[in-house]
Design a protein around this motif. Structure first.
Motif, PDB file in Angstrom:
ATOM      1  N   SER A   1       0.959  -1.234  -0.171  1.00 14.72           N
ATOM      2  CA  SER A   1      -0.086   0.176   0.241  1.00 14.72           C
ATOM      3  C   SER A   1       0.865   1.279  -0.165  1.00 14.72           C
ATOM      4  O   SER A   1       0.530   2.298  -0.736  1.00 14.72           O
ATOM      5  N   SER A   2       2.022   1.152   0.825  1.00 14.28           N
ATOM      6  CA  SER A   2       3.018   2.328   0.996  1.00 14.28           C
ATOM      7  C   SER A   2       3.631   2.591  -0.462  1.00 14.28           C
ATOM      8  O   SER A   2       3.570   3.724  -0.808  1.00 14.28           O
ATOM      9  N   MET A   3       3.874   1.500  -1.231  1.00 12.66           N
ATOM     10  CA  MET A   3       4.456   1.749  -2.417  1.00 12.66           C
ATOM     11  C   MET A   3       3.678   2.098  -3.372  1.00 12.66           C
ATOM     12  O   MET A   3       3.976   2.957  -4.424  1.00 12.66           O
ATOM     13  N   LEU A   4       2.269   1.755  -3.370  1.00 13.92           N
ATOM     14  CA  LEU A   4       1.434   2.187  -4.322  1.00 13.92           C
ATOM     15  C   LEU A   4       1.109   3.893  -4.122  1.00 13.92           C
ATOM     16  O   LEU A   4       0.718   4.297  -5.096  1.00 13.92           O
ATOM     17  N   GLU A   5       1.267   4.184  -2.874  1.00 11.11           N
ATOM     18  CA  GLU A   5       0.901   5.689  -2.791  1.00 11.11           C
ATOM     19  C   GLU A   5       2.019   6.261  -3.587  1.00 11.11           C
ATOM     20  O   GLU A   5       1.600   7.723  -4.057  1.00 11.11           O
ATOM     21  N   GLN A   6       3.118   5.714  -3.607  1.00 10.09           N
ATOM     22  CA  GLN A   6       4.262   6.427  -4.142  1.00 10.09           C
ATOM     23  C   GLN A   6       4.230   6.432  -5.705  1.00 10.09           C
ATOM     24  O   GLN A   6       4.765   7.180  -6.815  1.00 10.09           O
ATOM     25  N   ASP A   7       3.907   5.165  -6.142  1.00 14.66           N
ATOM     26  CA  ASP A   7       3.733   4.959  -7.700  1.00 14.66           C
ATOM     27  C   ASP A   7       2.389   4.358  -7.980  1.00 14.66           C
ATOM     28  O   ASP A   7       2.411   3.059  -8.366  1.00 14.66           O
ATOM     29  N   PRO A   8       1.310   5.138  -8.006  1.00 12.73           N
ATOM     30  CA  PRO A   8      -0.038   4.632  -8.230  1.00 12.73           C
ATOM     31  C   PRO A   8      -0.216   3.798  -9.483  1.00 12.73           C
ATOM     32  O   PRO A   8      -1.092   3.244  -9.940  1.00 12.73           O
ATOM     33  N   ARG A   9       0.684   4.262 -10.446  1.00  9.57           N
ATOM     34  CA  ARG A   9       0.540   3.927 -11.859  1.00  9.57           C
ATOM     35  C   ARG A   9       1.436   2.446 -12.157  1.00  9.57           C
ATOM     36  O   ARG A   9       1.244   1.934 -13.429  1.00  9.57           O
ATOM     37  N   ASN A  10       1.889   1.839 -11.217  1.00  7.29           N
ATOM     38  CA  ASN A  10       2.637   0.707 -11.621  1.00  7.29           C
ATOM     39  C   ASN A  10       1.747  -0.580 -11.530  1.00  7.29           C
ATOM     40  O   ASN A  10       1.429  -0.792 -10.570  1.00  7.29           O
ATOM     41  N   LEU A  11       1.338  -0.944 -12.715  1.00 15.21           N
ATOM     42  CA  LEU A  11       0.502  -1.988 -12.949  1.00 15.21           C
ATOM     43  C   LEU A  11       0.875  -3.292 -12.105  1.00 15.21           C
ATOM     44  O   LEU A  11       0.132  -4.166 -11.734  1.00 15.21           O
ATOM     45  N   SER A  12       2.215  -3.906 -12.451  1.00 11.92           N
ATOM     46  CA  SER A  12       2.838  -4.934 -11.566  1.00 11.92           C
ATOM     47  C   SER A  12       2.571  -5.033  -9.983  1.00 11.92           C
ATOM     48  O   SER A  12       2.206  -5.878  -9.663  1.00 11.92           O
ATOM     49  N   LEU A  13       3.051  -3.912  -9.634  1.00 11.81           N
ATOM     50  CA  LEU A  13       2.783  -3.697  -8.155  1.00 11.81           C
ATOM     51  C   LEU A  13       1.209  -3.763  -7.731  1.00 11.81           C
ATOM     52  O   LEU A  13       1.066  -4.551  -7.032  1.00 11.81           O
ATOM     53  N   ARG A  14       0.369  -3.042  -8.424  1.00 13.29           N
ATOM     54  CA  ARG A  14      -0.919  -3.115  -7.900  1.00 13.29           C
ATOM     55  C   ARG A  14      -1.489  -4.336  -8.436  1.00 13.29           C
ATOM     56  O   ARG A  14      -2.156  -5.055  -7.412  1.00 13.29           O
ATOM     57  N   LEU A  15      -1.138  -5.350  -9.142  1.00 13.84           N
ATOM     58  CA  LEU A  15      -1.659  -6.554  -9.687  1.00 13.84           C
ATOM     59  C   LEU A  15      -1.286  -7.395  -8.536  1.00 13.84           C
ATOM     60  O   LEU A  15      -1.933  -8.365  -7.957  1.00 13.84           O
ATOM     61  N   HIS A  16      -0.142  -7.433  -7.843  1.00 17.55           N
ATOM     62  CA  HIS A  16       0.550  -8.171  -6.660  1.00 17.55           C
ATOM     63  C   HIS A  16      -0.149  -7.719  -5.578  1.00 17.55           C
ATOM     64  O   HIS A  16      -0.753  -8.862  -4.930  1.00 17.55           O
ATOM     65  N   TYR A  17      -0.507  -6.715  -5.410  1.00 17.21           N
ATOM     66  CA  TYR A  17      -1.377  -6.211  -4.101  1.00 17.21           C
ATOM     67  C   TYR A  17      -2.694  -6.617  -4.146  1.00 17.21           C
ATOM     68  O   TYR A  17      -3.389  -7.115  -3.308  1.00 17.21           O
ATOM     69  N   ALA A  18      -3.473  -6.444  -5.424  1.00 16.86           N
ATOM     70  CA  ALA A  18      -4.672  -7.298  -5.539  1.00 16.86           C
ATOM     71  C   ALA A  18      -4.840  -8.593  -5.429  1.00 16.86           C
ATOM     72  O   ALA A  18      -5.625  -9.246  -4.591  1.00 16.86           O
ATOM     73  N   ARG A  19      -3.833  -9.582  -5.879  1.00 21.03           N
ATOM     74  CA  ARG A  19      -3.633 -10.792  -5.574  1.00 21.03           C
ATOM     75  C   ARG A  19      -3.551 -11.071  -4.273  1.00 21.03           C
ATOM     76  O   ARG A  19      -4.179 -12.082  -3.437  1.00 21.03           O
ATOM     77  N   LEU A  20      -2.761 -10.186  -3.328  1.00 18.94           N
ATOM     78  CA  LEU A  20      -2.601 -10.584  -1.937  1.00 18.94           C
ATOM     79  C   LEU A  20      -4.041 -10.648  -1.052  1.00 18.94           C
ATOM     80  O   LEU A  20      -4.163 -11.126  -0.154  1.00 18.94           O
ATOM     81  N   LEU A  21      -4.699  -9.444  -1.846  1.00 18.37           N
ATOM     82  CA  LEU A  21      -5.911  -9.210  -0.948  1.00 18.37           C
ATOM     83  C   LEU A  21      -6.881 -10.178  -1.017  1.00 18.37           C
ATOM     84  O   LEU A  21      -7.778 -10.241  -0.212  1.00 18.37           O
ATOM     85  N   THR A  22      -6.769 -11.208  -2.141  1.00 19.41           N
ATOM     86  CA  THR A  22      -7.587 -12.207  -2.123  1.00 19.41           C
ATOM     87  C   THR A  22      -7.653 -12.949  -1.155  1.00 19.41           C
ATOM     88  O   THR A  22      -8.878 -13.759  -1.005  1.00 19.41           O
ATOM     89  N   HIS A  23      -6.692 -13.118  -0.290  1.00 22.24           N
ATOM     90  CA  HIS A  23      -6.317 -14.096   0.668  1.00 22.24           C
ATOM     91  C   HIS A  23      -7.453 -13.600   1.891  1.00 22.24           C
ATOM     92  O   HIS A  23      -8.010 -14.551   2.563  1.00 22.24           O
ATOM     93  N   ASP A  24      -7.771 -12.415   2.151  1.00 21.31           N
ATOM     94  CA  ASP A  24      -8.532 -12.139   3.393  1.00 21.31           C
ATOM     95  C   ASP A  24      -9.282 -10.772   3.177  1.00 21.31           C
ATOM     96  O   ASP A  24      -9.924 -10.444   4.004  1.00 21.31           O
ATOM     97  N   ASP A  25      -9.309 -10.226   2.001  1.00 18.90           N
ATOM     98  CA  ASP A  25     -10.202  -9.056   1.783  1.00 18.90           C
ATOM     99  C   ASP A  25     -10.644  -8.918   0.350  1.00 18.90           C
ATOM    100  O   ASP A  25     -10.105  -8.576  -0.535  1.00 18.90           O
ATOM    101  N   ILE A  26     -11.679  -9.971   0.062  1.00 19.39           N
ATOM    102  CA  ILE A  26     -12.190  -9.731  -1.361  1.00 19.39           C
ATOM    103  C   ILE A  26     -12.820  -8.656  -2.019  1.00 19.39           C
ATOM    104  O   ILE A  26     -12.580  -8.171  -3.021  1.00 19.39           O
ATOM    105  N   GLU A  27     -13.289  -7.722  -1.108  1.00 22.83           N
ATOM    106  CA  GLU A  27     -13.932  -6.340  -1.363  1.00 22.83           C
ATOM    107  C   GLU A  27     -12.821  -5.643  -2.047  1.00 22.83           C
ATOM    108  O   GLU A  27     -12.542  -4.836  -2.981  1.00 22.83           O
ATOM    109  N   GLY A  28     -11.634  -5.534  -1.115  1.00 20.86           N
ATOM    110  CA  GLY A  28     -10.441  -4.657  -1.341  1.00 20.86           C
ATOM    111  C   GLY A  28      -9.917  -5.161  -2.595  1.00 20.86           C
ATOM    112  O   GLY A  28      -9.198  -4.471  -3.364  1.00 20.86           O
TER     113      GLY A  28
END
Length: 557
Positions: free
Chosen positions: A229-256
């Motif tokens: 989340s901290s890294m995305l605040e600094q680089d919100p257009r980084n698709l690879s980073l956001r995709l990894h974050y989105a996949r991480l959230l599937t484990h315990d935060d489906i809405e997120g």
């Protein structure tokens, strides 16, 4: 599904290879024989008409026939464009053999070798590449080592350690070694390497991926999410980073996770993989209209079309619209959802007693996939058995056995179907046929022995058969259960209890629980028997075996 690729690192990017192709001097074709020239002209015309299969076939054939480096290069590039991985690998290795100093050939060959799991060959090539090309390769090779043996992985760790002695500050080597250590179970050391890279370069995405995957494995999800989340605040257009974050959230935060995939779809509109992931999340959250809208767009895409049809079928089926579900299931092509779609469509047809349509479906499958004929007869019969259409199942298996006369699978399936029909003589006949072909078939020995012990009074014969099976496979819980049951039928109650307890411990199952409970009840251990039965019903609440045993034993009191 969404989290499955969370640890995968990308192979060398398309841009890297295309840049390499653009900077290479133009390769001049040599003069060809008329037949070769004609074949290559046909390939070029086919490519213009988008018949890439013909273009690829001709170029690959001529590359090996002429051993011309330009033809090999063209074959490699076409194969890579089409995603034909094995052909790309073979063509690139030929190109590399013909032109060993060509860096584009080296990059593609090293990339495809890594993709194919030939990691030691890939790293050997990677060592000779320029720094610009080699960085992502070292990450890719390490990430592909997940399926390697411990010995192979140890060899790779040694390679990375030696490379780090020469290039101690190269982050790709550090992260690569970290990936290998994490795969080997040395997560603390791997985490230390990842965090060391992040200390020097807080925005290093591969290091962040490694760190967060390890943190999730250590159940430190909050730390992992905070990092991304901290890294995305600094680089919100980084698709690879956001995709990894989105996949991480599937484990315990489906809405997120859904929120992140929505952002990804806005940042990269029309990407079928991102659309598919978002559709899956909407479906899981019960937002069926949103999911259907995305799947309906995806059915026209080559890589996600079949899966989209499958999930549209799943939604329609869940909503009771079986006709729409059937239409979608029957449009699923070859792939991971194919047989499941066939099973779903079959369940609909059989529940509606549409036996002719059901039969036509499998006849077509056998015509389309003749090499799978035996398996398809077995699948068709299993579906009929599941719908309690035992006579029809036997008829299908008999048809299959006219073409596959010695198929143990078909004979065994017919034996079990006839056992359910109480035609024990036919069951015994098929099982003995299997044993005529294969005298050490433990499954057939056990099935025949159990059937005789359970459904006849031929207990001594049953004991001999089960003993043979037990000698062949003493750790099989089904055989251990049979041994316990035949001892019970012979009146050897303590031996029966010993075996049945062992079977229940090895494989907790409602049928074994029924057997063990019955023996305990008969020897007077009624409280324990009832506890065992309750455990069996917990394992399978729909069991009809345990209630039947309880009713019979209490009626016999």
């Amino acid at each position: 599904m969404l989290a499955a690729c969370a640890t995968q690192q990308p192979l060398v990017s398309d841009e890297t290879i295309e840049e390499k192709a653009q900077t290479e001097p133009e390769i001049v074709y040599k003069n060809f024989e008329p037949e070769t020239f004609y074949s290559l002209m046909v390939a070029e015309l086919a490519g213009d008409r988008q018949r890439y299969d013909i273009a690829l076939r001709n170029y690959v054939q001529q590359a090996h026939q002429t051993r011309d480096k330009a033809v090999a290069a063209r074959a490699t590039r076409i194969a890579r464009f089409l995603g034909a991985r094995q052909v790309t690998l073979n063509s690139s290795l030929l190109w590399l053999e013909l032109e060993p100093n060509n860096e584009e050939a080296q990059v593609i060959a090293a990339t495809e070798l890594a993709q194919a799991g030939r990691l030691s060959e890939s790293i050997k090539l990677a060592k000779n590449l320029s720094e610009k090309d080699v960085d992502s390769l070292f990450l890719s090779i390490a990430s592909r080592a997940e399926q390697s043996t411990d010995t192979q992985r140890e060899g790779l760790i040694k390679e990375y350690t030696e490379l780090l002695e020469i290039h101690p500050e190269k982050p790709e080597l550090i992260i690569g070694k970290g990936l290998l250590l994490a795969q080997s179970g040395s997560v603390d050391e791997a985490l230390k390497l990842a965090q060391g890279v992040l200390k020097d370069d807080p925005m290093n995405v591969p290091a962040a991926k490694l760190e967060t995957n390890i943190l999730r494995e250590l159940e430190r999800n909050d730390e992992a999410k905070a990092r991304l989340s901290s890294m995305l605040e600094q680089d919100p257009r980084n698709l690879s980073l956001r995709l990894h974050y989105a996949r991480l959230l599937t484990h315990d935060d489906i809405e997120g996770s859904k929120e992140q995939f929505e952002i990804l779809n806005e940042q990269k509109p029309g990407d079928p993989d991102l659309m598919f992931s978002l559709a899956l999340l909407n479906q899981e959250l019960g937002l069926f209209d949103e999911a259907k809208a995305l799947y309906s767009e995806l059915i026209h895409t080559p890589n996600r079309g079949s899966s989209a049809h499958f999930y549209l079928g799943e939604i329609a089926n869940a909503q009771g619209d079986t006709e729409t579900a059937l239409v979608h299931y029957q449009q699923v092509g070859a792939g991971q959802d194919f047989m499941l779609a066939i099973n779903r469509a079959s369940d609909i047809l059989l529940s509606q007693n549409r036996l002719e349509d059901f039969g036509d479906q499998f006849n077509k499958l056998r015509r389309d996939f003749p090499q799978q004929e035996e398996r398809l007869y077995l699948s068709q019969s299993n579906l009929l058995v599941r719908h309690a259409m035992l006579e029809e199942a036997v008829n299908i298996l008999t048809e299959g056995l006219t073409f596959h006369t010695q198929s143990s699978s078909l004979l065994y399936a017919r034996a079990m179907a006839n056992e359910q029909r109480d035609l024990i003589h036919l069951t015994e006949e098929d099982l003995r046929t299997i044993l005529n072909y294969d005298t050490t078939n433990a499954t057939a020995l056990n099935a025949l022995g159990y059937t005789l012990a359970d459904r006849t009074d031929r207990f001594e014969e049953a004991f001999e058969l089960i003993s043979e099976a037990f000698a062949l496979n003493p750790d099989d819980p089904a055989i251990i259960d049979s041994m316990g049951w035949v001892h019970y039928r012979l009146g050897n109650y303590q031996q029966a209890i010993t075996h049945l307890r062992e079977a229940m411990k090895a494989f907790p199952d409602h049928e074994i629980a029924a057997h063990l409970g019955e023996v305990l009840w008969v020897v007077g251990e009624k409280q324990e028997a009832e506890a065992i039965w309750q455990e069996g019903l917990r394992l399978n609440p729909d069991s009809d075996i345990i209630p039947g045993v309880i009713e019979r034993l209490k009626a016999e009191q």
